[in-house]
Design a protein around this motif. Structure first.
Motif, PDB file in Angstrom:
ATOM      1  N   ALA A 149     -11.932  36.040  -1.277  1.00  0.00           N
ATOM      2  CA  ALA A 149     -11.589  35.635   0.088  1.00  0.00           C
ATOM      3  C   ALA A 149     -11.420  36.839   1.002  1.00  0.00           C
ATOM      4  O   ALA A 149     -11.848  36.830   2.141  1.00  0.00           O
ATOM      5  CB  ALA A 149     -10.324  34.791   0.060  1.00  0.00           C
ATOM      6  N   GLY A 150     -10.809  37.880   0.510  1.00  0.00           N
ATOM      7  CA  GLY A 150     -10.623  39.081   1.323  1.00  0.00           C
ATOM      8  C   GLY A 150     -11.600  40.166   0.938  1.00  0.00           C
ATOM      9  O   GLY A 150     -11.384  41.321   1.232  1.00  0.00           O
ATOM     10  N   GLY A 151     -12.674  39.788   0.239  1.00  0.00           N
ATOM     11  CA  GLY A 151     -13.617  40.755  -0.314  1.00  0.00           C
ATOM     12  C   GLY A 151     -14.467  41.440   0.720  1.00  0.00           C
ATOM     13  O   GLY A 151     -14.298  41.290   1.915  1.00  0.00           O
ATOM     14  N   GLN A 152     -15.422  42.179   0.234  1.00  0.00           N
ATOM     15  CA  GLN A 152     -16.311  42.962   1.081  1.00  0.00           C
ATOM     16  C   GLN A 152     -17.175  42.035   1.897  1.00  0.00           C
ATOM     17  O   GLN A 152     -17.467  40.930   1.504  1.00  0.00           O
ATOM     18  CB  GLN A 152     -17.187  43.856   0.203  1.00  0.00           C
ATOM     19  N   ASP A 172     -21.229  31.354  -4.302  1.00  0.00           N
ATOM     20  CA  ASP A 172     -22.012  30.933  -3.143  1.00  0.00           C
ATOM     21  C   ASP A 172     -21.094  30.646  -1.959  1.00  0.00           C
ATOM     22  O   ASP A 172     -21.418  30.988  -0.816  1.00  0.00           O
ATOM     23  CB  ASP A 172     -22.832  29.682  -3.468  1.00  0.00           C
ATOM     24  N   ALA A 173     -19.931  30.031  -2.222  1.00  0.00           N
ATOM     25  CA  ALA A 173     -18.999  29.688  -1.134  1.00  0.00           C
ATOM     26  C   ALA A 173     -18.509  30.940  -0.415  1.00  0.00           C
ATOM     27  O   ALA A 173     -18.460  30.984   0.817  1.00  0.00           O
ATOM     28  CB  ALA A 173     -17.817  28.885  -1.682  1.00  0.00           C
ATOM     29  N   VAL A 174     -18.163  31.981  -1.170  1.00  0.00           N
ATOM     30  CA  VAL A 174     -17.714  33.234  -0.560  1.00  0.00           C
ATOM     31  C   VAL A 174     -18.850  33.855   0.253  1.00  0.00           C
ATOM     32  O   VAL A 174     -18.654  34.288   1.394  1.00  0.00           O
ATOM     33  CB  VAL A 174     -17.193  34.226  -1.634  1.00  0.00           C
ATOM     34  N   CYS A 175     -20.041  33.886  -0.303  1.00  0.00           N
ATOM     35  CA  CYS A 175     -21.183  34.473   0.408  1.00  0.00           C
ATOM     36  C   CYS A 175     -21.490  33.703   1.692  1.00  0.00           C
ATOM     37  O   CYS A 175     -21.738  34.314   2.739  1.00  0.00           O
ATOM     38  CB  CYS A 175     -22.413  34.519  -0.493  1.00  0.00           C
ATOM     39  N   MET A 218     -27.016  37.381  -1.148  1.00  0.00           N
ATOM     40  CA  MET A 218     -26.995  37.602   0.295  1.00  0.00           C
ATOM     41  C   MET A 218     -25.566  37.447   0.809  1.00  0.00           C
ATOM     42  O   MET A 218     -24.868  36.504   0.428  1.00  0.00           O
ATOM     43  CB  MET A 218     -27.907  36.572   0.970  1.00  0.00           C
ATOM     44  N   ALA A 219     -25.118  38.408   1.621  1.00  0.00           N
ATOM     45  CA  ALA A 219     -23.795  38.407   2.264  1.00  0.00           C
ATOM     46  C   ALA A 219     -22.639  38.605   1.281  1.00  0.00           C
ATOM     47  O   ALA A 219     -21.492  38.324   1.615  1.00  0.00           O
ATOM     48  CB  ALA A 219     -23.582  37.143   3.102  1.00  0.00           C
ATOM     49  N   ALA A 220     -22.939  39.124   0.090  1.00  0.00           N
ATOM     50  CA  ALA A 220     -21.871  39.383  -0.880  1.00  0.00           C
ATOM     51  C   ALA A 220     -21.080  40.642  -0.523  1.00  0.00           C
ATOM     52  O   ALA A 220     -19.944  40.807  -0.960  1.00  0.00           O
ATOM     53  CB  ALA A 220     -22.444  39.528  -2.286  1.00  0.00           C
ATOM     54  N   GLY A 221     -21.682  41.543   0.262  1.00  0.00           N
ATOM     55  CA  GLY A 221     -21.009  42.781   0.638  1.00  0.00           C
ATOM     56  C   GLY A 221     -21.731  44.032   0.185  1.00  0.00           C
ATOM     57  O   GLY A 221     -21.137  45.107   0.119  1.00  0.00           O
ATOM     58  N   LYS A 222     -23.017  43.924  -0.109  1.00  0.00           N
ATOM     59  CA  LYS A 222     -23.770  45.072  -0.622  1.00  0.00           C
ATOM     60  C   LYS A 222     -23.844  46.228   0.371  1.00  0.00           C
ATOM     61  O   LYS A 222     -23.648  47.380   0.000  1.00  0.00           O
ATOM     62  CB  LYS A 222     -25.182  44.637  -1.032  1.00  0.00           C
ATOM     63  N   GLN A 224     -18.934  34.525   4.305  1.00  0.00           N
ATOM     64  CA  GLN A 224     -19.185  35.856   4.862  1.00  0.00           C
ATOM     65  C   GLN A 224     -20.448  35.868   5.719  1.00  0.00           C
ATOM     66  O   GLN A 224     -20.507  36.548   6.739  1.00  0.00           O
ATOM     67  CB  GLN A 224     -19.243  36.905   3.745  1.00  0.00           C
ATOM     68  N   LEU A 225     -21.456  35.084   5.313  1.00  0.00           N
ATOM     69  CA  LEU A 225     -22.680  34.973   6.104  1.00  0.00           C
ATOM     70  C   LEU A 225     -22.378  34.369   7.470  1.00  0.00           C
ATOM     71  O   LEU A 225     -22.845  34.862   8.500  1.00  0.00           O
ATOM     72  CB  LEU A 225     -23.713  34.126   5.363  1.00  0.00           C
ATOM     73  N   HIS A 226     -21.567  33.333   7.491  1.00  0.00           N
ATOM     74  CA  HIS A 226     -21.211  32.686   8.765  1.00  0.00           C
ATOM     75  C   HIS A 226     -20.433  33.655   9.651  1.00  0.00           C
ATOM     76  O   HIS A 226     -20.689  33.731  10.862  1.00  0.00           O
ATOM     77  CB  HIS A 226     -20.404  31.423   8.533  1.00  0.00           C
ATOM     78  N   ALA A 227     -19.503  34.398   9.064  1.00  0.00           N
ATOM     79  CA  ALA A 227     -18.719  35.369   9.841  1.00  0.00           C
ATOM     80  C   ALA A 227     -19.625  36.465  10.399  1.00  0.00           C
ATOM     81  O   ALA A 227     -19.518  36.849  11.567  1.00  0.00           O
ATOM     82  CB  ALA A 227     -17.611  35.966   8.974  1.00  0.00           C
TER      83      ALA A 227
END
Length: 169
Positions: A165-168, A114-117, A14-18, A120-123
């Motif tokens: 960090a700057g990912g999708q 998980d930290a990246v996701c 979830m929120a990885a950038g799919k 991104q989820l929070h953003a």
């Protein structure tokens, strides 16, 4: 000139950038984009309240769209499915589509911690109203507990993407 159709589908937490990747693939491949969140949100706006309900209605949607997707592929159109492929059961539907249509495919896997996701989820969720579904760390953890990355024995052509960090988003 006859087109060679291809089925694109995705796997990632979830929120990885799919969804961002799905839109990009559709644009680059001149493909039709079908997104489960849009379909489910319009067909079942109040019914999806937990994971079992999500599974029930997403399975119903997949069964409904199967002949349509196969027709599109059979007519030479490429299709990008922004549908979760995060468990073997979900990916079995993709295999069913491939077996029925006989087209080439790409499974795009987004590797993200998980930290990246969660970042991104929070953003992504910052502007959502209070109580919006699937926006908290606890919900992320509950959904991610089901995540099962694809393995070679599933026989998919896998293309990996690294989210950072700057990912999708």
């Amino acid at each position: 000139m006859e087109r060679t159709p291809k089925l694109f589908f995705l796997c990632g937490k979830m929120a990885a950038g799919k969804s961002t990747l799905a839109r990009m693939l559709a644009e680059q491949g001149d493909a039709i984009l079908l997104a489960s969140d849009e379909w489910l949100g319009r067909l079942y706006p109040v019914e999806i309240v937990d994971i079992p309900a999500f599974m029930k209605y997403s399975t119903r949607l997949n069964e409904t769209l199967t002949p349509h997707i196969c027709t599109l592929l059979g007519r030479g159109l490429s299709v990008v499915l922004d549908f979760p492929g995060n468990t073997r059961r979900q990916r079995a539907w993709f295999r069913q589509l491939l077996d029925a249509s006989g087209v080439d495919h790409e499974l795009h896997v987004i590797d993200a911690s998980d930290a990246v996701c969660k970042r991104q989820l929070h953003a992504r969720s910052a502007g959502f109203p209070e109580g919006t579904r699937w926006t908290t760390d606890a919900e992320f953890d509950a959904i991610t507990a089901y995540f099962d990355p694809p393995s070679p024995d599933e026989g998919f052509t896998i293309i990996r993407h690294e989210a950072g960090a700057g990912g999708q988003e």
